[in-house]
Design an enzyme around this catalytic site. Structure first.
Site, PDB file in Angstrom:
ATOM      1  N   HIS A  54      42.319  42.402  52.974  1.00  0.00           N
ATOM      2  CA  HIS A  54      42.960  41.508  52.026  1.00  0.00           C
ATOM      3  C   HIS A  54      42.175  41.410  50.726  1.00  0.00           C
ATOM      4  O   HIS A  54      42.638  40.813  49.764  1.00  0.00           O
ATOM      5  CB  HIS A  54      43.066  40.131  52.689  1.00  0.00           C
ATOM      6  N   CYS A  55      40.949  41.989  50.680  1.00  0.00           N
ATOM      7  CA  CYS A  55      40.089  41.706  49.525  1.00  0.00           C
ATOM      8  C   CYS A  55      39.856  42.911  48.608  1.00  0.00           C
ATOM      9  O   CYS A  55      40.303  42.907  47.471  1.00  0.00           O
ATOM     10  CB  CYS A  55      38.743  41.180  50.019  1.00  0.00           C
ATOM     11  N   ILE A  56      39.144  43.916  49.107  1.00  0.00           N
ATOM     12  CA  ILE A  56      38.644  44.968  48.210  1.00  0.00           C
ATOM     13  C   ILE A  56      39.781  45.745  47.521  1.00  0.00           C
ATOM     14  O   ILE A  56      39.672  46.052  46.337  1.00  0.00           O
ATOM     15  CB  ILE A  56      37.677  45.929  48.956  1.00  0.00           C
ATOM     16  N   ASP A  74      41.518  42.474  45.066  1.00  0.00           N
ATOM     17  CA  ASP A  74      40.846  41.584  44.110  1.00  0.00           C
ATOM     18  C   ASP A  74      40.608  42.209  42.732  1.00  0.00           C
ATOM     19  O   ASP A  74      40.846  41.555  41.711  1.00  0.00           O
ATOM     20  CB  ASP A  74      39.514  41.079  44.686  1.00  0.00           C
TER      21      ASP A  74
END
Ligand SMILES: NC(=O)c1ccc[n+]([C@@H]2O[C@H](COP(=O)([O-])OP(=O)(O)OC[C@H]3O[C@@H](n4cnc5c(N)ncnc54)[C@H](O)[C@@H]3O)[C@@H](O)[C@H]2O)c1
Length: 437
Positions: free
Chosen positions: A273-275, A278
């Site tokens: 969900h992040c790298i 974002d």
């Protein structure tokens, strides 16, 4: 302002009531940490199955033991609800809802906006609201200050507002939650100070910064740094392939330098969900300021190509033995986006499977953490990793290297292996069948 100053005393006495909106990978551990430190915590979520699970003392997150949830619920230090009316009883409200991208790859702030709207409807003097969802610089100040001040209450006077990014790393057992310093930025000095006080109750170290924008940017710098460095080693992996070099050997040797080098590993693509998400929040924001985020765009492009690179290498490997991808049987080992987690959000395994299916391969997968998954509307179930299954496949592709998988045994039974993670390092039996990224 008096009500806010009182809040400081209530935090110190553990009398402040804590709310956490969004009980996922970030929110549930955060809620439990506050509960452990003697606060009464109310967790809010739209997902009723999660609420029921918590109320029954069961965890649905691998890193969170059910015993911890059961203990906190039994002690009445943690309750979970979908009834946002309870927000009015909370003194400190943390927001940990998802921040994905829309179909057109723009920031999707709708989850944060709807959580903030629930807060706005019940906002009262003396409350501290802390946004923890990863987002672009300016979100807290530009979107949520006006929204919350539309109540007539003023930030820094009547209520406090801060941004405190989350740094949790699923499946990383090397650091307890409290050991990872917490960054906080407030809309005013008092907002920052109250957020610092709250987080000092659960973190060994809190790092205040001068504004919510700065705190938002800290998180994006951290994850953009990762995404760009992964992009670099992914490109180096493709270079090494052209040069006939073993990228894993090159990286391991470079990493012996005690300073000035940090080890990042190539792989089949970014996931989670992040790298992958974002840095796009940051480049989107910068576009609005006419500033092209060139490093981000390049890394996004290179990382995004990796599943295709894997599919091409798979085709080359089969081609060596005059096997067409069309009609070949390919077993994907690991579907989660990284080792030892069950999360398949943005997982490159899904892209690799889609690409190979599109070329006509018959795909099966094994992942002890992912019992089933959906691909282009078709449900796939994880197959048992039996010797018969492995030996019946033309190719084994290691996409995720879960610790619980007996890779050596699978390699020994496989006809051919393509390893995207260097999971076969040190395996001797069958090494002649292995090709690595
Ligand atoms: N997962 C990580 O490793 C990680 C690490 C650092 C930061 N983050 C950031 O933290 C934020 C949360 O991520 P996550 O992985 O915990 O997400 P998640 O999907 O695991 O959990 C979010 C939860 O919020 C709930 N939710 C959604 N909208 C809601 C609403 N309006 N009201 C109440 N509940 C709502 C969902 O049902 C879900 O249970 C994201 O911004 C993410 O980028 C995640």
């Amino acid at each position: 302002m008096d009500r806010l100053r009182e809040l400081g005393a209530r935090i110190a006495a553990r009398e402040a009531r804590i709310g956490v909106i969004g009980l996922g990978y970030v929110g549930l551990p955060l809620a439990l940490e506050f509960a452990r430190r003697g606060f009464r915590v109310t967790g809010f979520d739209l997902n009723r199955a999660k609420i029921e699970s918590i109320q029954q003392g069961k965890s649905y997150i691998e890193d969170v033991p059910s015993a911890d949830v059961a203990e906190a619920v039994a002690k009445k230090s943690l309750t979970a609800t979908a009834d946002f009316a309870e927000l009015s009883r909370c003194d400190v409200i943390n927001v940990a809802v998802p921040t994905p991208l829309t179909r057109s790859k723009d920031p999707d702030v709708s989850h944060m906006a709807s959580a903030m709207e629930e807060i706005r409807k019940r906002l009262r003097s003396g409350q501290l609201v802390v946004l923890g969802s990863t987002t672009y610089p300016g979100t807290t100040h530009e979107l949520f200050v006006p929204m919350l001040e539309s109540t007539g209450l003023r930030v820094g006077h009547d209520f406090a507002l801060a941004f405190a990014p989350e740094r949790i790393d699923p499946a990383n057992r090397n650091f307890a939650v409290r050991e990872v310093p917490k960054v906080v930025g407030g809309e005013t000095a008092l907002c920052c100070d109250l957020a610092r006080q709250v987080f000092e109750t659960i973190f060994d170290r809190v790092v205040p910064v001068s504004s919510t924008q700065s705190a938002e940017m800290v998180k994006l710098l951290e994850n953009t740094f990762r995404a760009i460095n992964i992009g670099l080693v992914n490109e180096v992996a493709m270079m090494c392939n052209r040069l006939g070099l073993d990228v894993w050997e090159v990286i391991d040797a470079a990493a012996t330098k005690p300073y000035g080098y940090m080890k990042f590993l190539p792989g089949p693509g970014l996931g989670g969900h992040c790298i992958p998400v974002d840095p796009t929040y940051l480049s989107w924001k910068m576009k609005s300021l006419n500033f092209p985020a060139r490093f981000i765009d390049l890394a996004t492009e290179i990382n995004g190509q990796m599943p295709e690179h894997v599919a091409d290498r798979v085709a080359d490997l089969l081609n060596e033995d005059r096997i067409a991808v069309n009609g070949s049987r390919i077993l994907i080992l690991g579907a989660a986006y990284k080792a030892n987690v069950s999360d398949v959000r943005e997982s490159p395994a899904l892209d690799v499977m889609k690409l190979l299916r599109a070329k006509g391969a018959e795909i099966a997968y094994h992942d002890p953490h992912v019992p089933e998954l959906e691909l282009d509307g078709v449900i796939f179930k994880s197959q048992d990793l039996t010797d018969d299954l492995v030996s019946s496949q033309d190719l084994l592709v290691i996409v995720t290297d879960h610790a619980s998988v007996d890779t050596a045994r699978a390699v020994a039974r496989a006809q051919r292996v393509f390893d995207t993670r260097n999971a076969t390092k040190g395996i001797r039996e069958g090494s002649e069948k292995i090709r690595r990224l």
